[in-house]
Design a protein around this motif. Structure first.
Motif, PDB file in Angstrom:
ATOM      1  N   LEU A   1      29.497  42.475  50.808  1.00  0.00           N
ATOM      2  CA  LEU A   1      30.790  43.133  50.774  1.00  0.00           C
ATOM      3  C   LEU A   1      31.070  42.759  49.481  1.00  0.00           C
ATOM      4  O   LEU A   1      30.515  41.527  48.126  1.00  0.00           O
ATOM      5  N   ARG A   2      30.946  43.695  48.183  1.00  0.00           N
ATOM      6  CA  ARG A   2      31.306  43.671  46.776  1.00  0.00           C
ATOM      7  C   ARG A   2      33.163  43.768  46.930  1.00  0.00           C
ATOM      8  O   ARG A   2      33.246  43.576  48.004  1.00  0.00           O
ATOM      9  N   PHE A   3      33.071  43.118  45.611  1.00  0.00           N
ATOM     10  CA  PHE A   3      34.938  42.184  45.552  1.00  0.00           C
ATOM     11  C   PHE A   3      35.350  43.617  45.950  1.00  0.00           C
ATOM     12  O   PHE A   3      36.769  42.874  46.642  1.00  0.00           O
ATOM     13  N   GLY A   4      35.956  44.763  46.309  1.00  0.00           N
ATOM     14  CA  GLY A   4      36.645  45.251  46.191  1.00  0.00           C
ATOM     15  C   GLY A   4      36.423  45.978  47.347  1.00  0.00           C
ATOM     16  O   GLY A   4      37.879  45.161  47.968  1.00  0.00           O
TER      17      GLY A   4
ATOM     18  N   GLU B   1      35.496  34.078  39.040  1.00  0.00           N
ATOM     19  CA  GLU B   1      36.841  35.094  38.530  1.00  0.00           C
ATOM     20  C   GLU B   1      37.807  35.932  38.695  1.00  0.00           C
ATOM     21  O   GLU B   1      38.417  36.504  39.150  1.00  0.00           O
ATOM     22  N   ARG B   2      36.445  37.743  38.774  1.00  0.00           N
ATOM     23  CA  ARG B   2      37.308  39.446  38.863  1.00  0.00           C
ATOM     24  C   ARG B   2      37.515  38.714  40.626  1.00  0.00           C
ATOM     25  O   ARG B   2      39.130  39.458  41.025  1.00  0.00           O
ATOM     26  N   PHE B   3      37.452  38.510  41.366  1.00  0.00           N
ATOM     27  CA  PHE B   3      37.893  38.254  42.911  1.00  0.00           C
ATOM     28  C   PHE B   3      38.849  37.957  42.622  1.00  0.00           C
ATOM     29  O   PHE B   3      39.349  38.186  43.517  1.00  0.00           O
TER      30      PHE B   3
ATOM     31  N   ALA C   1      42.572  30.817  34.803  1.00  0.00           N
ATOM     32  CA  ALA C   1      43.525  31.778  34.441  1.00  0.00           C
ATOM     33  C   ALA C   1      43.004  32.874  34.685  1.00  0.00           C
ATOM     34  O   ALA C   1      44.551  33.795  35.125  1.00  0.00           O
ATOM     35  N   ALA C   2      42.138  33.469  36.439  1.00  0.00           N
ATOM     36  CA  ALA C   2      42.046  34.147  36.688  1.00  0.00           C
ATOM     37  C   ALA C   2      43.347  33.751  37.770  1.00  0.00           C
ATOM     38  O   ALA C   2      43.743  34.498  38.411  1.00  0.00           O
TER      39      ALA C   2
END
Ligand code: SAM
Ligand code: SF4
Ligand code: SF4
Length: 341
Positions: free
Chosen positions: A45-48, A79-81, A112-113
């Motif tokens: 699965l993608r992060f979204g 970090e985006r997730f 930072a995330a």
């Protein structure tokens, strides 16, 4: 909203989300085989998509998420997730479990995330043992990762040690001293007979009772803390105040308090570490089912949950590995490294 309870009155609060089944180590208790069958890339699965599933869980009372794997730091731009999840007000606790190899590089971006805390797996302080246990090099990187974590998440770093007789049980004192010097809390984990542990034997398990006895010989009196919590670790204190935990999943399982469930990187939801079957949430999500409808499916399944995998294993007389290598090849989701530990 009243808490969603299963058949044993256990709430759904804690979700472990695996972001990849790949790993850069081959720990003897988790990935002892030469070859593995990986989840097809298009199924991961993608992060979204993972975030959308997490949202469905949050609607039902989940307020703790732990990101895991495989090795989660192998997932690009993790970090985006973390950033997506950190924006969810429902999540009171956002943690990561890692083997630490890539942590020194990634800690600044993860902190930072908005990642709240980190658990690093550390089984040995000796490079030859590390190489024997993981079939890879890299202890120095793991130790650098722990130091980076202690700087970025002061007071919020834990170390997890799977104790195997004849492999690293001679280091239980040294590991606790190492943790004490860095102000991080160490938790000893009994070697478990889960999927993936195809070489497991009871002889290699160091039971909690023996572990505590050996620690007491070295450090003196150990005081148990009587905490009312659903956390798997029982916590103890040395006379100098040092805290540590023991996760006695094999000899004294804690299924009665278990509020955890697991999502694999391909969106299959398991209600127990030992469960053979899971619910395919990816199919629902990619089939256009709304977050609310997915939550309803989860509610129905959790309401009927009766799993007590580790306690049932305890009742078995001739205890060996749960699954053999062929069964794991037939269904890689039965693997600990797919399920996320
Ligand atoms: N790769 C990351 C790591 O090792 O921290 C995260 C995934 S790993 C599957 C999660 C946890 O499961 C690790 O702390 C690992 O020690 C634990 N684990 C794996 N196999 C185990 C076993 N047979 N018995 C006890 N713990 C196990
Ligand atoms: Fe070791 Fe974690 Fe990789 Fe399993 S997933 S082999 S425990 S580092
Ligand atoms: Fe929970 Fe299953 Fe582990 Fe028991 S064996 S603590 S029910 S995940």
């Amino acid at each position: 909203m009243p808490a969603l309870l299963d058949l044993h009155g256990r709430p759904l609060r804690n979700l472990r989300v695996s972001v990849t089944d790949r790993c850069n180590l081959r720990c003897a208790y988790c990935m002892p085989e030469e070859e593995y069958r990986w989840l097809p890339r298009e199924d991961v699965l993608r992060f979204g998509e993972l975030s959308a599933i997490v949202d469905a869980f949050c609607l039902l009372g989940v307020d703790k998420v732990r990101i895991t794997g495989g090795e989660p730091l192998l997932r690009r731009e993790l970090e985006r997730f973390v950033e997506q999840l950190a924006r969810r007000p429902a999540l009171k606790d956002l943690a990561l479990t890692t083997n630490g190899l890539l942590l020194a590089q990634q800690a600044p971006a993860l902190a930072a995330a908005g990642l709240h805390r980190v658990t690093v797996s550390l089984d040995t302080l000796r490079e030859p043992v590390f190489e024997q246990l993981t079939r890879r090099k890299g202890l120095a990187d793991v130790l650098a990762g722990i130091d980076a974590a202690a700087r970025h998440w002061p007071g919020r770093v834990k170390l997890d040690t799977v104790v195997m007789r004849g492999v690293n049980d001679g280091e239980i004192d040294a590991l606790l001293e190492f943790a004490r010097e860095r102000g991080v809390e160490l938790r000893y984990i009994e070697y478990m007979d889960v999927g993936g542990a195809t070489q497991w034997s009871m002889e290699q398990v160091v039971p909690r009772a023996e572990l505590l006895e050996r620690l007491a010989q070295r450090f003196g009196p150990i005081e148990p803390l009587h905490e009312d919590s659903s956390a798997p670790a029982e916590r103890f204190r040395l006379s100098d105040g040092t805290l540590f935990g023991v996760i006695a999943s094999t000899t004294a399982p804690f299924c009665g308090k278990c509020d955890r469930s697991r999502l694999t990187a391909d969106g299959t939801w398991y209600l127990c570490l030992y469960a053979r079957l899971g619910l395919n949430l990816k199919a629902l999500l990619r089939g256009g089912t709304s977050t609310e409808e997915i939550a309803e499916r989860i509610r129905t399944v959790w309401s009927g949950r009766s799993d007590r995998g580790a306690e049932e294993r305890l009742a078995e007389r001739e205890r060996g590995p749960l699954l053999d290598a062929q069964m794991l090849r037939d269904d890689p989701r039965l693997e600990m490294h797919t399920r996320g530990g």
